[in-house]
Design a protein around this motif. Structure first.
Motif, PDB file in Angstrom:
ATOM      1  N   LEU A 127       0.879  -1.127  -0.003  1.00  0.00           N
ATOM      2  CA  LEU A 127       0.085   0.095   0.051  1.00  0.00           C
ATOM      3  C   LEU A 127       0.835   1.209   0.117  1.00  0.00           C
ATOM      4  CD1 LEU A 127      -2.709  -1.180   2.464  1.00  0.00           C
ATOM      5  CD2 LEU A 127      -3.102  -0.801   0.031  1.00  0.00           C
ATOM      6  N   CYS A 128       1.853   1.378   0.658  1.00  0.00           N
ATOM      7  CA  CYS A 128       2.812   2.208   0.670  1.00  0.00           C
ATOM      8  C   CYS A 128       3.574   2.862  -0.722  1.00  0.00           C
ATOM      9  CB  CYS A 128       3.955   2.244   1.939  1.00  0.00           C
ATOM     10  SG  CYS A 128       3.302   2.375   3.532  1.00  0.00           S
ATOM     11  N   VAL A 129       3.807   1.573  -1.238  1.00  0.00           N
ATOM     12  CA  VAL A 129       4.628   1.855  -2.523  1.00  0.00           C
ATOM     13  C   VAL A 129       3.504   2.227  -3.712  1.00  0.00           C
ATOM     14  CG1 VAL A 129       5.719   0.459  -4.439  1.00  0.00           C
ATOM     15  CG2 VAL A 129       6.336   0.070  -2.120  1.00  0.00           C
ATOM     16  N   VAL A 130       2.446   1.796  -3.504  1.00  0.00           N
ATOM     17  CA  VAL A 130       1.454   2.303  -4.685  1.00  0.00           C
ATOM     18  C   VAL A 130       0.864   3.696  -4.362  1.00  0.00           C
ATOM     19  CG1 VAL A 130      -0.928   1.965  -5.360  1.00  0.00           C
ATOM     20  CG2 VAL A 130       0.304  -0.094  -4.775  1.00  0.00           C
ATOM     21  N   CYS A 131       0.815   4.031  -3.112  1.00  0.00           N
ATOM     22  CA  CYS A 131       0.582   5.469  -2.745  1.00  0.00           C
ATOM     23  C   CYS A 131       1.694   6.386  -2.934  1.00  0.00           C
ATOM     24  CB  CYS A 131       0.295   5.610  -1.126  1.00  0.00           C
ATOM     25  SG  CYS A 131      -1.361   4.661  -1.032  1.00  0.00           S
ATOM     26  N   SER A 132       2.974   5.985  -3.020  1.00  0.00           N
ATOM     27  CA  SER A 132       4.243   6.797  -3.287  1.00  0.00           C
ATOM     28  C   SER A 132       4.291   7.109  -4.659  1.00  0.00           C
ATOM     29  CB  SER A 132       5.446   5.957  -2.858  1.00  0.00           C
ATOM     30  OG  SER A 132       5.501   4.838  -3.808  1.00  0.00           O
ATOM     31  N   PHE A 133       3.488   6.860  -5.503  1.00  0.00           N
ATOM     32  CA  PHE A 133       3.597   7.290  -6.985  1.00  0.00           C
ATOM     33  C   PHE A 133       2.880   8.477  -6.930  1.00  0.00           C
ATOM     34  CE2 PHE A 133       4.275   2.748  -7.698  1.00  0.00           C
ATOM     35  CZ  PHE A 133       5.342   2.867  -8.257  1.00  0.00           C
ATOM     36  N   GLY A 134       2.096   9.193  -5.848  1.00  0.00           N
ATOM     37  CA  GLY A 134       1.272  10.245  -6.015  1.00  0.00           C
ATOM     38  C   GLY A 134       2.413  11.306  -5.894  1.00  0.00           C
ATOM     39  N   LYS A 135       1.872  12.538  -6.207  1.00  0.00           N
ATOM     40  CA  LYS A 135       2.903  13.766  -6.275  1.00  0.00           C
ATOM     41  C   LYS A 135       3.211  14.020  -4.746  1.00  0.00           C
ATOM     42  CE  LYS A 135       3.243  18.545  -7.906  1.00  0.00           C
ATOM     43  NZ  LYS A 135       2.278  19.543  -8.520  1.00  0.00           N
ATOM     44  N   GLY A 136       4.368  14.220  -4.667  1.00  0.00           N
ATOM     45  CA  GLY A 136       4.962  14.574  -3.112  1.00  0.00           C
ATOM     46  C   GLY A 136       4.920  13.548  -2.198  1.00  0.00           C
ATOM     47  N   ARG A 137       4.681  12.266  -2.554  1.00  0.00           N
ATOM     48  CA  ARG A 137       4.598  11.137  -1.687  1.00  0.00           C
ATOM     49  C   ARG A 137       5.957  10.312  -1.625  1.00  0.00           C
ATOM     50  NH1 ARG A 137      -1.717   9.570  -2.397  1.00  0.00           N
ATOM     51  NH2 ARG A 137      -2.807  11.608  -1.573  1.00  0.00           N
ATOM     52  N   ASP A 138       7.017  10.957  -1.923  1.00  0.00           N
ATOM     53  CA  ASP A 138       8.073   9.910  -1.983  1.00  0.00           C
ATOM     54  C   ASP A 138       8.523   9.347  -0.609  1.00  0.00           C
ATOM     55  OD1 ASP A 138       8.104  11.148  -4.520  1.00  0.00           O
ATOM     56  OD2 ASP A 138      10.018  11.365  -4.597  1.00  0.00           O
ATOM     57  N   TYR A 139       8.130   9.952   0.469  1.00  0.00           N
ATOM     58  CA  TYR A 139       8.430   9.879   1.918  1.00  0.00           C
ATOM     59  C   TYR A 139       8.000   8.207   2.223  1.00  0.00           C
ATOM     60  CZ  TYR A 139       3.701  11.312   2.675  1.00  0.00           C
ATOM     61  OH  TYR A 139       2.242  11.607   2.789  1.00  0.00           O
ATOM     62  N   LEU A 140       6.922   7.870   1.454  1.00  0.00           N
ATOM     63  CA  LEU A 140       6.126   6.590   1.887  1.00  0.00           C
ATOM     64  C   LEU A 140       7.091   5.413   1.450  1.00  0.00           C
ATOM     65  CD1 LEU A 140       2.446   7.300   0.735  1.00  0.00           C
ATOM     66  CD2 LEU A 140       3.229   7.091   2.932  1.00  0.00           C
ATOM     67  N   LEU A 141       7.971   5.891   0.685  1.00  0.00           N
ATOM     68  CA  LEU A 141       9.191   4.524   0.305  1.00  0.00           C
ATOM     69  C   LEU A 141       9.938   4.113   1.761  1.00  0.00           C
ATOM     70  CD1 LEU A 141      10.547   5.973  -2.995  1.00  0.00           C
ATOM     71  CD2 LEU A 141       8.736   4.231  -2.884  1.00  0.00           C
ATOM     72  N   ARG A 142      10.185   5.016   2.549  1.00  0.00           N
ATOM     73  CA  ARG A 142      11.026   4.650   3.668  1.00  0.00           C
ATOM     74  C   ARG A 142      10.247   3.533   4.573  1.00  0.00           C
ATOM     75  NH1 ARG A 142      14.180   9.378   6.509  1.00  0.00           N
ATOM     76  NH2 ARG A 142      14.894   9.129   4.598  1.00  0.00           N
ATOM     77  N   PRO A 143       8.753   3.961   5.156  1.00  0.00           N
ATOM     78  CA  PRO A 143       8.127   2.970   5.736  1.00  0.00           C
ATOM     79  C   PRO A 143       7.749   1.691   4.800  1.00  0.00           C
ATOM     80  CG  PRO A 143       6.490   4.643   5.119  1.00  0.00           C
ATOM     81  CD  PRO A 143       8.093   5.189   4.615  1.00  0.00           C
ATOM     82  N   ALA A 144       7.602   2.031   3.431  1.00  0.00           N
ATOM     83  CA  ALA A 144       7.511   0.720   2.557  1.00  0.00           C
ATOM     84  C   ALA A 144       8.513  -0.208   2.722  1.00  0.00           C
ATOM     85  CB  ALA A 144       7.392   1.057   1.106  1.00  0.00           C
ATOM     86  N   GLY A 145       9.833   0.369   2.672  1.00  0.00           N
ATOM     87  CA  GLY A 145      11.037  -0.555   2.782  1.00  0.00           C
ATOM     88  C   GLY A 145      11.161  -1.167   4.103  1.00  0.00           C
ATOM     89  N   MET A 146      10.658  -0.620   5.240  1.00  0.00           N
ATOM     90  CA  MET A 146      10.733  -1.159   6.596  1.00  0.00           C
ATOM     91  C   MET A 146       9.817  -2.411   6.600  1.00  0.00           C
ATOM     92  SD  MET A 146      11.331   2.313   8.675  1.00  0.00           S
ATOM     93  CE  MET A 146      11.416   1.456  10.388  1.00  0.00           C
ATOM     94  N   PHE A 147       8.827  -2.081   6.125  1.00  0.00           N
ATOM     95  CA  PHE A 147       7.635  -3.019   6.236  1.00  0.00           C
ATOM     96  C   PHE A 147       8.181  -4.418   5.613  1.00  0.00           C
ATOM     97  CE2 PHE A 147       4.226   0.352   6.593  1.00  0.00           C
ATOM     98  CZ  PHE A 147       4.062  -0.072   8.018  1.00  0.00           C
ATOM     99  N   PHE A 148       8.770  -4.316   4.237  1.00  0.00           N
ATOM    100  CA  PHE A 148       9.108  -5.481   3.570  1.00  0.00           C
ATOM    101  C   PHE A 148      10.376  -6.126   4.128  1.00  0.00           C
ATOM    102  CE2 PHE A 148       6.813  -3.254  -0.024  1.00  0.00           C
ATOM    103  CZ  PHE A 148       5.982  -4.203  -0.334  1.00  0.00           C
ATOM    104  N   ALA A 149      11.259  -5.092   4.945  1.00  0.00           N
ATOM    105  CA  ALA A 149      12.340  -6.015   5.393  1.00  0.00           C
ATOM    106  C   ALA A 149      11.710  -6.660   6.829  1.00  0.00           C
ATOM    107  CB  ALA A 149      13.508  -4.693   6.071  1.00  0.00           C
TER     108      ALA A 149
END
Length: 231
Positions: A127-149
């Protein structure tokens, strides 16, 4: 998000989807470990077993010749009568059998619960990765990476619990099993662990702010601060 960065995130997310598919395949199948008793007779039947996170299956195989892979009774792909029981549905008679169903039930339900946690982390990360494609939502990549780890960590813990479960059954004097090997469901879980941890770290790296290629030139090109004359 820059186009180049978006492409890297898409490639990483594709790898993540492959890892999720591998883990789902491992969770719903029962070929994590194959157990076999010592067997040196031919033109006779023998009983082998294979189990996963949720159930254990016993299979009666008619052996005509020696297994070329030297795995005793088997291989498991040979035709035979199969009887499967979910771990939470073992009867008292089944729990009294030599394969220690009660102990196996506790181990496998623990591994299954941990695997469900990994599935929850994978869902949140996706969900974080999909939402990160929105404008100005790059910050969601960090929690996404933590969730997958975290999902990868749960998977390897689940794998280790299953390994201990198998070792306990083999080492027990009350069981008939002497030979075992890890089958394709186990390999799917290990593959998922590698892909998810690698992808999670990749997303964490992509979430970092881009460093200037030449920081000295950046400092020299910066506009000087305006200084007001002193009275």
């Amino acid at each position: 998000m820059l186009e180049e960065k978006k492409t890297k995130v898409k490639i990483t997310f594709f790898i993540i989807l492959v890892g999720i598919s591998c883990m789902l395949a491992a969770m719903v199948t029962d070929h994590w470990t194959v157990l076999s008793p010592p067997f040196n007779k031919f033109n006779a039947t023998c009983e082998t077993a294979h189990f996963g996170l949720w159930k254990l299956c016993m299979k009666t195989i008619f052996m005509v010749e020696e297994d070329p892979e030297g795995q005793g009774c088997g291989p498991i792909s040979l035709p035979g009568a199969k009887n499967c029981s979910y771990f939470k549905h073992f009867t008292k008679e089944e729990e009294a059998k030599g394969f220690e169903a009660k102990t196996q039930k506790e181990y496998n339900l623990s591994a299954a619960a941990i695997a469900v946690f990994s599935l929850a982390f994978m869902t949140l990360g996706s969900l974080c990765v999909v939402c990160s494609f929105g404008k100005g939502r790059d910050y969601l990549l960090r929690p996404a990476g933590m969730f997958f780890a975290f999902a990868g960590l749960c998977i390897i813990i689940s794998v280790e619990v299953m390994r201990n479960s198998t070792k306990r059954m083999i080492d027990s004097e009350e069981t008939v099993w002497e030979q075992y090997y890890y089958s394709w469901s186990f390999e799917c879980a290990c593959t998922s662990f590698v892909l998810l941890v690698f992808s999670g770290l990749s997303l964490l790296i992509l979430s970092m702010p881009q460093m200037p290629r030449n920081p000295w030139e950046t400092c020299m090109d910066a506009e000087p601060d305006s200084m007001e004359p002193l009275d």
